[in-house]
Design a protein around this motif. Structure first.
Motif, PDB file in Angstrom:
ATOM      1  N   UNK A  58      -8.860 -13.633  -2.864  1.00  0.00           N
ATOM      2  CA  UNK A  58      -8.273 -14.804  -3.518  1.00  0.00           C
ATOM      3  C   UNK A  58      -7.706 -15.767  -2.493  1.00  0.00           C
ATOM      4  N   UNK A  73      -5.874  -1.673  -2.882  1.00  0.00           N
ATOM      5  CA  UNK A  73      -6.245  -2.704  -1.919  1.00  0.00           C
ATOM      6  C   UNK A  73      -7.053  -3.859  -2.531  1.00  0.00           C
ATOM      7  N   UNK A  74      -8.112  -3.546  -3.298  1.00  0.00           N
ATOM      8  CA  UNK A  74      -8.895  -4.670  -3.841  1.00  0.00           C
ATOM      9  C   UNK A  74      -8.033  -5.612  -4.677  1.00  0.00           C
ATOM     10  N   UNK A 127      -5.846  -7.717  -2.384  1.00  0.00           N
ATOM     11  CA  UNK A 127      -6.622  -8.730  -1.686  1.00  0.00           C
ATOM     12  C   UNK A 127      -6.986  -9.893  -2.601  1.00  0.00           C
ATOM     13  N   UNK A 128      -7.043  -9.612  -3.902  1.00  0.00           N
ATOM     14  CA  UNK A 128      -7.399 -10.668  -4.836  1.00  0.00           C
ATOM     15  C   UNK A 128      -6.380 -11.809  -4.797  1.00  0.00           C
ATOM     16  N   UNK A 129      -5.166 -11.480  -4.368  1.00  0.00           N
ATOM     17  CA  UNK A 129      -4.151 -12.530  -4.262  1.00  0.00           C
ATOM     18  C   UNK A 129      -4.229 -13.265  -2.918  1.00  0.00           C
ATOM     19  N   UNK A 130      -5.185 -12.855  -2.074  1.00  0.00           N
ATOM     20  CA  UNK A 130      -5.321 -13.520  -0.785  1.00  0.00           C
ATOM     21  C   UNK A 130      -4.243 -13.119   0.202  1.00  0.00           C
ATOM     22  N   UNK A 131      -3.562 -12.021  -0.109  1.00  0.00           N
ATOM     23  CA  UNK A 131      -2.458 -11.581   0.748  1.00  0.00           C
ATOM     24  C   UNK A 131      -2.967 -10.630   1.828  1.00  0.00           C
ATOM     25  N   UNK A 132      -2.579 -10.870   3.073  1.00  0.00           N
ATOM     26  CA  UNK A 132      -3.025  -9.986   4.148  1.00  0.00           C
ATOM     27  C   UNK A 132      -1.894  -9.206   4.782  1.00  0.00           C
ATOM     28  N   UNK A 166       0.816  -1.212   0.000  1.00  0.00           N
ATOM     29  CA  UNK A 166       0.000   0.000   0.000  1.00  0.00           C
ATOM     30  C   UNK A 166       0.850   1.262   0.000  1.00  0.00           C
ATOM     31  N   UNK A 181     -13.342  -9.317  -3.475  1.00  0.00           N
ATOM     32  CA  UNK A 181     -13.256 -10.783  -3.573  1.00  0.00           C
ATOM     33  C   UNK A 181     -11.868 -11.197  -3.125  1.00  0.00           C
TER      34      UNK A 181
END
Lengths: 76, 315
Positions: B170, A39-40, A43-48, A8, B168
């Motif tokens: 992933x 951010x979206x 997040x699509x990569x499932x990374x937090x 970010x 969404x």
């Protein structure tokens, strides 16, 4: 090869991008380096935890500032 | 060991008496700097190693689908060991919400994570001893659970920015690290942490040393002792802007405590520094509306003030 740095915009994310560019230069390979700051999209990569590194759409590291050497190992 | 080093430096190298003003200040400075830096290196290394086993992606997995009571305690405990730099606040928040983790539990994690961190632990341990360090951890966890529970009860879901619900998420399996990678990660973290904070630490200890040597005894008892009911709330308010300077602030607190500040006041100051910060609120604003930020700050601040009073009574 496409390499994405997810982050970010914090200090570590910028350092990771620099390290990635450095690693590519040292290896002398052709790669497209992108910085993903939305951010979206991150997040699509499932990374937090950022910064994260994505090589060819595969998450290889999250929440860590990888060194140039570590990145070279991942790219080889 | 560190005390001997400081004794030796003040008396044999500088030829000062440790009871003199300057000697006392220098002694305080050497003793604190060496002790805290050494402890920090060791503790950050150990905790980073443990942390490498609990990335937020795993925490999310463990928390989702659990019963509320269990999830709440678990969130507070995981917050203690989980890595989480404030720049990850937003992805973390979204990830939790997406995984169906209740808002209150998400807040429990967001509160416990910064309050109980290795740096504040080292500082508290080396400055106030293990008893206060343990009490701090315990009360930090309780505060996170209660504050999260309150926020959950208030049904604040509508104050989360609506785009959060539309993202969404992933699924990406994060590769496991080897033991060697974990050790390298822990070592890097320990070195980075010390590099990042040593200057603040030296400045803080320097000011602390000055207070130690030059502010008259009992000067503060009149203003910030147990009997002054306003001391705790004032400490909390002062703690908020000191966000990144927890390290530098504690040595000052140590010196102030020797001059009569009550321990509960000192602890709530520490908690306010770590738990409530402007940068964190700015980040949270990206995912939640101002009203919820206000409630978050109010609930946490009231909790910290209550803890300050409790400490002042029991200690």
């Amino acid at each position: 090869m496409t390499i994405k740095v997810l982050g970010t915009g914090c200090k570590k994310c910028k350092e990771l991008e620099q390290n990635v560019r450095e690693a590519i230069a040292q290896l002398g390979i052709n790669a497209d380096v992108q910085k993903v700051e939305e951010i979206p999209q991150i997040m699509r990569y499932g990374v937090m935890s950022t910064p994260a590194l994505v090589i060819d759409e595969k998450v290889v590291s999250a929440g860590k500032l990888l060194s140039v050497e570590e990145i070279k190992a991942l790219l080889a | 060991m560190f005390k001997k080093l400081a004794d030796w430096f003040v008396e044999d190298v500088l030829h000062l008496s440790v009871t003199s003003k300057l000697g006392g200040a220098v002694h305080f400075f050497i003793y604190d700097t060496t002790k805290i830096l050494a402890l920090l290196l060791v503790m950050v290394f150990i905790i980073s190693f443990i942390r490498s086993y609990v990335p937020p992606e795993k925490v999310k997995m463990w928390l989702s689908g659990k019963k509320k009571g269990i999830a709440s305690v678990l969130a507070a405990l995981l917050g203690v060991v989980s890595p989480f730099c404030s720049c990850s606040t937003v992805p973390l928040f979204i990830g939790f919400v997406e995984a169906g983790i209740p808002l209150g539990i998400t807040f429990t994690f967001l509160i416990s994570s910064p309050i109980v961190n290795e740096i504040s632990l080292v500082m508290l341990f080396s400055i106030f001893g293990w008893k206060i360090a343990v009490l701090y951890v315990l009360f930090g966890i309780i505060l996170a659970i209660i504050a999260g529970w309150v926020i959950g009860k208030l049904r604040m879901e509508k104050y989360v920015e609506s785009y959060v619900y539309e993202i969404k998420l992933g699924e990406t399996p994060i590769e496991e690290m080897t033991i060697k990678q974990r050790l390298v990660y822990a070592k890097n973290n320990a070195v980075d942490t010390v590099k990042k904070i040593w200057l603040f630490l030296l400045i803080g200890i320097g000011i602390g040393a000055w207070i130690h040597g030059y502010v008259p005894e009992d000067f503060l008892v009149r203003y910030a002792g147990k009997d002054n009911l306003f001391a705790v709330p004032i400490a909390v308010v002062l703690g908020v802007p000191l966000y990144s300077n927890a390290v530098g602030s504690l040595p000052m607190i140590e010196a102030l405590m020797l001059k009569g500040i009550a321990p509960g006041t000192a602890l709530s100051f520490m908690m306010a520094i770590t738990a409530l910060s402007f940068p964190e609120m700015v980040l949270l604003r990206k995912v939640i509306k101002p009203k919820l930020i206000g409630i978050f700050v109010a609930v946490v601040a009231i909790g910290i003030i209550a803890i300050g009073y409790i400490f002042n009574i029991i200690l």
